[in-house]
Design a protein around this motif. Sequence first.
Motif, PDB file in Angstrom:
ATOM      1  N   CYS A 130       8.196   4.822  -3.193  1.00 41.33           N
ATOM      2  CA  CYS A 130       6.988   4.918  -2.371  1.00 41.33           C
ATOM      3  C   CYS A 130       5.934   5.718  -3.118  1.00 41.33           C
ATOM      4  O   CYS A 130       6.256   6.599  -3.936  1.00 41.33           O
ATOM      5  CB  CYS A 130       7.312   5.574  -1.027  1.00 41.33           C
ATOM      6  SG  CYS A 130       8.357   4.530   0.021  1.00 41.33           S
ATOM      7  N   ARG A 131       4.708   5.427  -2.846  1.00 41.66           N
ATOM      8  CA  ARG A 131       3.599   6.058  -3.565  1.00 41.66           C
ATOM      9  C   ARG A 131       3.462   7.524  -3.185  1.00 41.66           C
ATOM     10  O   ARG A 131       3.763   7.934  -2.061  1.00 41.66           O
ATOM     11  CB  ARG A 131       2.290   5.315  -3.267  1.00 41.66           C
ATOM     12  CG  ARG A 131       2.352   3.837  -3.628  1.00 41.66           C
ATOM     13  CD  ARG A 131       1.014   3.165  -3.412  1.00 41.66           C
ATOM     14  NE  ARG A 131       1.130   1.723  -3.540  1.00 41.66           N
ATOM     15  CZ  ARG A 131       1.157   1.072  -4.701  1.00 41.66           C
ATOM     16  NH1 ARG A 131       1.059   1.752  -5.828  1.00 41.66           N
ATOM     17  NH2 ARG A 131       1.270  -0.244  -4.729  1.00 41.66           N
ATOM     18  N   ASP A 132       2.966   8.297  -4.129  1.00 45.23           N
ATOM     19  CA  ASP A 132       2.751   9.723  -3.914  1.00 45.23           C
ATOM     20  C   ASP A 132       1.254  10.009  -4.021  1.00 45.23           C
ATOM     21  O   ASP A 132       0.436   9.091  -4.090  1.00 45.23           O
ATOM     22  CB  ASP A 132       3.550  10.515  -4.956  1.00 45.23           C
ATOM     23  CG  ASP A 132       3.830  11.945  -4.511  1.00 45.23           C
ATOM     24  OD1 ASP A 132       3.177  12.398  -3.555  1.00 45.23           O
ATOM     25  OD2 ASP A 132       4.699  12.599  -5.118  1.00 45.23           O
ATOM     26  N   THR A 133       0.929  11.272  -4.071  1.00 49.71           N
ATOM     27  CA  THR A 133      -0.482  11.666  -4.196  1.00 49.71           C
ATOM     28  C   THR A 133      -0.981  11.534  -5.629  1.00 49.71           C
ATOM     29  O   THR A 133      -2.179  11.647  -5.880  1.00 49.71           O
ATOM     30  CB  THR A 133      -0.665  13.110  -3.723  1.00 49.71           C
ATOM     31  OG1 THR A 133       0.230  13.970  -4.447  1.00 49.71           O
ATOM     32  CG2 THR A 133      -0.378  13.223  -2.228  1.00 49.71           C
ATOM     33  N   LEU A 170       0.819  -1.214   0.000  1.00 48.75           N
ATOM     34  CA  LEU A 170       0.000   0.000   0.000  1.00 48.75           C
ATOM     35  C   LEU A 170       0.849   1.259   0.000  1.00 48.75           C
ATOM     36  O   LEU A 170       0.366   2.338  -0.350  1.00 48.75           O
ATOM     37  CB  LEU A 170      -0.934   0.002   1.209  1.00 48.75           C
ATOM     38  CG  LEU A 170      -2.068  -1.029   1.190  1.00 48.75           C
ATOM     39  CD1 LEU A 170      -2.855  -0.971   2.481  1.00 48.75           C
ATOM     40  CD2 LEU A 170      -2.988  -0.791  -0.010  1.00 48.75           C
ATOM     41  N   THR A 171       2.115   1.141   0.404  1.00 47.04           N
ATOM     42  CA  THR A 171       2.967   2.329   0.505  1.00 47.04           C
ATOM     43  C   THR A 171       4.101   2.355  -0.510  1.00 47.04           C
ATOM     44  O   THR A 171       4.418   3.405  -1.057  1.00 47.04           O
ATOM     45  CB  THR A 171       3.566   2.442   1.918  1.00 47.04           C
ATOM     46  OG1 THR A 171       4.280   1.230   2.220  1.00 47.04           O
ATOM     47  CG2 THR A 171       2.460   2.639   2.951  1.00 47.04           C
ATOM     48  N   CYS A 172       4.728   1.202  -0.779  1.00 45.26           N
ATOM     49  CA  CYS A 172       5.903   1.178  -1.653  1.00 45.26           C
ATOM     50  C   CYS A 172       5.809   0.069  -2.694  1.00 45.26           C
ATOM     51  O   CYS A 172       5.045  -0.887  -2.537  1.00 45.26           O
ATOM     52  CB  CYS A 172       7.184   1.015  -0.836  1.00 45.26           C
ATOM     53  SG  CYS A 172       7.501   2.399   0.302  1.00 45.26           S
ATOM     54  N   GLU A 193      -5.961   2.412  -2.168  1.00 45.11           N
ATOM     55  CA  GLU A 193      -6.967   2.165  -1.138  1.00 45.11           C
ATOM     56  C   GLU A 193      -8.323   1.874  -1.766  1.00 45.11           C
ATOM     57  O   GLU A 193      -9.065   1.002  -1.300  1.00 45.11           O
ATOM     58  CB  GLU A 193      -7.050   3.372  -0.202  1.00 45.11           C
ATOM     59  CG  GLU A 193      -5.806   3.563   0.664  1.00 45.11           C
ATOM     60  CD  GLU A 193      -5.866   4.828   1.485  1.00 45.11           C
ATOM     61  OE1 GLU A 193      -6.778   5.657   1.220  1.00 45.11           O
ATOM     62  OE2 GLU A 193      -5.016   5.000   2.383  1.00 45.11           O
ATOM     63  N   THR A 211      -1.563   6.582  -3.553  1.00 44.46           N
ATOM     64  CA  THR A 211      -2.040   5.917  -2.331  1.00 44.46           C
ATOM     65  C   THR A 211      -3.556   5.825  -2.304  1.00 44.46           C
ATOM     66  O   THR A 211      -4.124   4.780  -1.964  1.00 44.46           O
ATOM     67  CB  THR A 211      -1.535   6.687  -1.092  1.00 44.46           C
ATOM     68  OG1 THR A 211      -0.122   6.807  -1.165  1.00 44.46           O
ATOM     69  CG2 THR A 211      -1.919   5.957   0.187  1.00 44.46           C
ATOM     70  N   THR A 212      -4.237   6.905  -2.684  1.00 39.39           N
ATOM     71  CA  THR A 212      -5.708   6.905  -2.660  1.00 39.39           C
ATOM     72  C   THR A 212      -6.278   5.892  -3.643  1.00 39.39           C
ATOM     73  O   THR A 212      -7.261   5.220  -3.347  1.00 39.39           O
ATOM     74  CB  THR A 212      -6.238   8.304  -3.000  1.00 39.39           C
ATOM     75  OG1 THR A 212      -5.637   8.756  -4.236  1.00 39.39           O
ATOM     76  CG2 THR A 212      -5.884   9.301  -1.894  1.00 39.39           C
TER      77      THR A 212
END
Length: 220
Positions: free
Chosen positions: A112-115, A70-72, A145, A141-142
Amino acid sequence: MQLEPAVLRLSASVSTEVEFGVCTVTCGIGIREVLLTSGCPGTEAKCIVRVEECRGPVDCGWGIPISEGLTCVKMPCIYIPPENRFKYVWRMFIPNKTAHILPNDAAIMEVCRDTHSVTFQCETQENGNEIASVKYMVYATTEMETKKSRIEGGQSRRTMTDAILVFCLVTGLIVTVGVISAMVFMILNRAVVKSIWESKSGQDNQDKKLANRRSLCNLE
């Protein structure tokens, strides 16, 4: 590990007819076997003479990350061992902006994920020539999710559907077993069933006779 030809010691007078095996990749750089079709030891029809490199189209399209959370995200370039033989150029593509060359020159990169969703590309080069290229989409990230929520919702619906299906199957199985058991019981106890049926039929006939007599009495 470094690939070295596994040369088979054969007589110089032996015919060296060979054929090539299937390349391990459909794009970029891979390996294949070189097979001898004549003069193999013993009764073997074919034997491996060596292993060599093979090439496919440079563009490998979209790749699959080594790991994705979910993050990277961890992404690999295309290469064969040893990986330090090649040069790797990572580019980052952002919509409406010029591609940006990253300082990372490793065969594997973790980001890692950004916006915002970002596209990464790795070019594998040898002696200044590009031999393979692969892209990766790293979602924001959104978006991850949202995808996770959809997957979990779909899994919940599938779980409920599976539970209903299992219940129907079990119920049908129980009913079928009950019907079969009743039929087996009737077959094994035909005499008893017949006597019960005959006694019931006799009782019904007596009841009918009594009813007819009562009707006649009432008429008189």
